[in-house]
Design an enzyme around this catalytic site. Structure first.
Site, PDB file in Angstrom:
ATOM      1  N   LYS A 121     -10.144  37.051   8.948  1.00  0.00           N
ATOM      2  CA  LYS A 121      -8.720  36.955   8.868  1.00  0.00           C
ATOM      3  C   LYS A 121      -7.865  37.895   7.884  1.00  0.00           C
ATOM      4  CE  LYS A 121      -9.062  33.411  11.543  1.00  0.00           C
ATOM      5  NZ  LYS A 121      -8.679  33.569  13.088  1.00  0.00           N
ATOM      6  N   TYR A 129     -16.298  35.189   7.799  1.00  0.00           N
ATOM      7  CA  TYR A 129     -15.177  34.371   8.836  1.00  0.00           C
ATOM      8  C   TYR A 129     -13.873  34.727   8.124  1.00  0.00           C
ATOM      9  CZ  TYR A 129     -12.061  30.736  10.010  1.00  0.00           C
ATOM     10  OH  TYR A 129     -10.482  30.184  10.360  1.00  0.00           O
ATOM     11  N   SER A 162      -5.699  31.573   8.437  1.00  0.00           N
ATOM     12  CA  SER A 162      -6.315  30.522   7.802  1.00  0.00           C
ATOM     13  C   SER A 162      -5.938  30.240   6.222  1.00  0.00           C
ATOM     14  CB  SER A 162      -7.824  30.581   7.937  1.00  0.00           C
ATOM     15  OG  SER A 162      -8.433  29.620   7.180  1.00  0.00           O
ATOM     16  N   PHE A 184      -5.273  32.781  19.372  1.00  0.00           N
ATOM     17  CA  PHE A 184      -6.077  31.842  18.949  1.00  0.00           C
ATOM     18  C   PHE A 184      -7.584  32.272  19.066  1.00  0.00           C
ATOM     19  CE2 PHE A 184      -2.805  29.085  20.214  1.00  0.00           C
ATOM     20  CZ  PHE A 184      -2.402  28.333  18.941  1.00  0.00           C
ATOM     21  N   ASN A 214     -16.622  28.774  23.324  1.00  0.00           N
ATOM     22  CA  ASN A 214     -16.732  27.427  22.532  1.00  0.00           C
ATOM     23  C   ASN A 214     -15.941  26.187  23.307  1.00  0.00           C
ATOM     24  OD1 ASN A 214     -18.159  27.524  20.172  1.00  0.00           O
ATOM     25  ND2 ASN A 214     -16.696  29.018  19.281  1.00  0.00           N
ATOM     26  N   GLY A 229     -11.266  33.225  18.688  1.00  0.00           N
ATOM     27  CA  GLY A 229     -12.072  33.880  17.817  1.00  0.00           C
ATOM     28  C   GLY A 229     -13.163  33.069  17.330  1.00  0.00           C
ATOM     29  N   PHE A 266     -20.193  15.485   0.742  1.00  0.00           N
ATOM     30  CA  PHE A 266     -20.872  16.479  -0.219  1.00  0.00           C
ATOM     31  C   PHE A 266     -20.048  16.474  -1.827  1.00  0.00           C
ATOM     32  CE2 PHE A 266     -21.144  18.596   4.105  1.00  0.00           C
ATOM     33  CZ  PHE A 266     -22.104  18.563   4.198  1.00  0.00           C
ATOM     34  N   GLY A 301     -19.743  26.591  -1.953  1.00  0.00           N
ATOM     35  CA  GLY A 301     -18.276  27.369  -1.568  1.00  0.00           C
ATOM     36  C   GLY A 301     -17.051  26.265  -1.642  1.00  0.00           C
ATOM     37  N   ASP A 302     -17.519  25.076  -1.649  1.00  0.00           N
ATOM     38  CA  ASP A 302     -16.059  23.985  -1.486  1.00  0.00           C
ATOM     39  C   ASP A 302     -15.393  24.083  -2.818  1.00  0.00           C
ATOM     40  OD1 ASP A 302     -16.691  23.223   1.057  1.00  0.00           O
ATOM     41  OD2 ASP A 302     -17.827  21.293   0.295  1.00  0.00           O
ATOM     42  N   ASN A 352     -17.198  20.199  10.290  1.00  0.00           N
ATOM     43  CA  ASN A 352     -15.809  19.670   9.458  1.00  0.00           C
ATOM     44  C   ASN A 352     -15.938  18.250   9.494  1.00  0.00           C
ATOM     45  OD1 ASN A 352     -14.661  22.304  11.297  1.00  0.00           O
ATOM     46  ND2 ASN A 352     -14.460  22.470   9.278  1.00  0.00           N
TER      47      ASN A 352
HETATM   48  N1  UFG Z   1     -17.300  17.248   4.095  1.00  0.00           N
HETATM   49  C1  UFG Z   1     -18.251  16.340   3.777  1.00  0.00           C
HETATM   50  N2  UFG Z   1     -18.979  15.919   4.622  1.00  0.00           N
HETATM   51  C2  UFG Z   1     -19.199  16.603   5.973  1.00  0.00           C
HETATM   52  C3  UFG Z   1     -18.187  17.661   6.038  1.00  0.00           C
HETATM   53  C4  UFG Z   1     -17.218  17.933   5.303  1.00  0.00           C
HETATM   54  O1  UFG Z   1     -18.348  15.812   2.692  1.00  0.00           O
HETATM   55  O2  UFG Z   1     -20.094  16.644   6.542  1.00  0.00           O
HETATM   56  C5  UFG Z   1     -16.153  17.716   2.993  1.00  0.00           C
HETATM   57  C6  UFG Z   1     -16.190  18.905   2.448  1.00  0.00           C
HETATM   58  O3  UFG Z   1     -17.071  19.093   1.236  1.00  0.00           O
HETATM   59  C7  UFG Z   1     -15.009  19.299   2.077  1.00  0.00           C
HETATM   60  C8  UFG Z   1     -13.869  18.356   3.078  1.00  0.00           C
HETATM   61  O4  UFG Z   1     -15.171  17.420   3.561  1.00  0.00           O
HETATM   62  O5  UFG Z   1     -14.479  18.681   0.838  1.00  0.00           O
HETATM   63  C9  UFG Z   1     -13.573  19.154   4.025  1.00  0.00           C
HETATM   64  O6  UFG Z   1     -14.551  20.010   4.670  1.00  0.00           O
HETATM   65  P1  UFG Z   1     -14.192  20.636   6.172  1.00  0.00           P
HETATM   66  O7  UFG Z   1     -15.349  21.310   6.518  1.00  0.00           O
HETATM   67  O8  UFG Z   1     -13.725  19.741   7.288  1.00  0.00           O
HETATM   68  O9  UFG Z   1     -13.074  21.636   5.705  1.00  0.00           O
HETATM   69  P2  UFG Z   1     -13.003  22.894   4.701  1.00  0.00           P
HETATM   70  O10 UFG Z   1     -11.842  22.528   4.090  1.00  0.00           O
HETATM   71  O11 UFG Z   1     -14.375  23.071   4.195  1.00  0.00           O
HETATM   72  O12 UFG Z   1     -12.790  24.249   5.776  1.00  0.00           O
HETATM   73  C10 UFG Z   1     -11.689  24.421   6.443  1.00  0.00           C
HETATM   74  C11 UFG Z   1     -11.678  25.019   7.803  1.00  0.00           C
HETATM   75  C12 UFG Z   1     -12.285  26.509   7.706  1.00  0.00           C
HETATM   76  C13 UFG Z   1     -11.381  27.022   6.780  1.00  0.00           C
HETATM   77  C14 UFG Z   1     -11.211  26.556   5.387  1.00  0.00           C
HETATM   78  C15 UFG Z   1     -10.387  26.703   4.357  1.00  0.00           C
HETATM   79  O13 UFG Z   1     -12.638  24.488   8.727  1.00  0.00           O
HETATM   80  O14 UFG Z   1     -12.230  27.094   8.753  1.00  0.00           O
HETATM   81  O15 UFG Z   1     -10.624  25.105   5.572  1.00  0.00           O
HETATM   82  O16 UFG Z   1      -9.216  26.916   4.460  1.00  0.00           O
HETATM   83  F1  UFG Z   1     -11.809  28.361   6.237  1.00  0.00           F
END
Ligand code: UFG
Length: 347
Positions: A153, A149, A124, A80, A35, A82, A218, A295-296, A199
């Site tokens: 962890k 994933y 995480s 780190f 990566n 993974g 989202f 899942g959010d 992200n």
């Molecule tokens: N979001 C958007 N649009 C995007 C991307 C994200 O609106 O294009 C929103 C998501 O819905 C969420 C927020 O932005 O509400 C944050 O999303 P991220 O994907 O940046 O982060 P997450 O909290 O979903 O995920 C992070 C880490 C994962 C970890 C997770 C739980 O990326 O590795 O936190 O701790 F598993």
């Protein structure tokens, strides 16, 4: 101390390497460059003013891992390396279990054979699952991640506790990261996701720099102040400092396993991040609100009290600094590390 940093060419790993050197440690990087980009290593040399040795292999290769420990005195490991994409892990779960678990087993065995007793593991906040009370505390059980994933962890944390039980001389730190963002203040290292970013922050940064037309938000019908999800964004430099603090603590601690949240303790909504980024970049971020992402969780942040009390560590950088530093990196490197020459020994 000589510290082996697995995944040291990656996003959080690279920032931690810089701080380890600044704290007086000697660093050896191992990275399979699956990566990460080899060009990172030249930037680390420039930032640290030293040559960071790197071995390019996958830790699931037990023989190469053994050879590394047999030929180099390693005092501590920060692990780190993974696979880390939540969505991808649902598509190829076996790859995630195999890679993340096997690399940890391989490291633990080599550490045992060569008398290396100090390990910092990248866990995480995803291990808290969807039922933990917010703010999340380290003593919450049962851990219950919702993706393959996240389950790697949870499983590795359990493996580490089981292994620690067999050897009281081990010192293991489990660090649970919330949402790492930002970049080194120089703008020379930062997050460089391959393909479409999963992200929020790297996606916004790519919109701002013109690589993508607009952001999808989202969902804006969550039970939060502005309807969008709230997360605990933490500057990668604060996160890196947490690793240095954990290493220092373990040198004097009697505990075999310690678990620390690395977060700020505050939630920031998606719309607040967009707004802070617009201020930092001085340009609008076009976005559309679309359906919720499966899942959010609505709102999720850390209780960072334990890390503060036990490590003397606290995240200090604001969301404005996180956006400004991300923008400095992204605007200076619109295509990430892509255009940089590789260092000879990496990759
Ligand atoms: N979001 C958007 N649009 C995007 C991307 C994200 O609106 O294009 C929103 C998501 O819905 C969420 C927020 O932005 O509400 C944050 O999303 P991220 O994907 O940046 O982060 P997450 O909290 O979903 O995920 C992070 C880490 C994962 C970890 C997770 C739980 O990326 O590795 O936190 O701790 F598993």
């Amino acid at each position: 101390m000589r510290v082996l940093v697995s995944g040291g060419a990656g996003y959080i790993g690279s920032h931690t390497v810089v701080q380890l050197v600044a704290a007086g440690h000697e660093v050896v990087v191992v990275d399979d460059f699956g990566n990460a980009k080899p060009a990172v290593m030249g930037r680390l040399d420039a930032l640290t003013g030293t040559h960071i040795p790197v071995q390019a292999f996958d830790l699931t290769d037990k023989d190469k891992t053994e050879r590394l420990f047999a030929t180099t005195q390693i005092d501590a490991v920060i692990h780190f390396a993974g696979l880390k994409a939540v969505g991808e892990s649902v598509q190829i779960p076996l790859d995630y279990y195999e890679n993340n678990l096997e690399s940890t087993f391989s490291l633990l065995r080599a550490m045992r054979r060569h008398g290396c007793r100090t390990l910092v593991f990248s866990s995480s906040a995803t291990v808290y699952g969807d039922r933990a009370p917010v703010p999340c505390r380290e003593d919450y059980e049962p851990l219950n991640a919702s993706s393959p994933y996240g389950r790697t962890k949870v499983i590795i944390e359990q493996v580490l506790r089981d292994v620690a039980h067999t050897d009281p001389s081990l010192r293991i730190a489990i660090l649970r990261y919330f949402n790492p963002v930002g970049a080194h203040v120089s703008g020379t290292i930062g997050e460089d996701p391959q393909g479409v970013p999963n992200n929020l922050m790297p996606f916004i940064a790519q919109v701002a720099v013109g690589r993508r037309a607009s952001l999808q938000v989202f969902g804006d019908d969550y039970p939060t102040a502005d309807g969008t999800c709230e997360r605990d964004y933490i500057h990668v430099e604060d996160l890196a400092a947490g690793h240095v603090a954990a290493l220092a603590k373990m040198a004097t601690s009697d505990a075999t396993v310690s678990t620390w949240n690395l977060g700020t303790g505050t939630g920031t909504s998606v719309l607040q991040v967009i707004s802070a980024f617009e201020q930092a970049a001085g340009r609008p971020i076009p976005y559309q609100v679309v359906a919720r992402r499966a899942g959010d969780l609505p709102a999720f942040w850390a209780d960072p009290t334990r890390a503060h009390e036990e490590l003397g560590w606290r995240a200090t950088r604001t969301i404005e600094e996180m956006c400004a530093d991300t923008w400095r990196w992204q605007s200076a490197n619109p295509h990430g590390y892509e255009d940089l020459p590789d260092r000879d020994d990496a990759g």
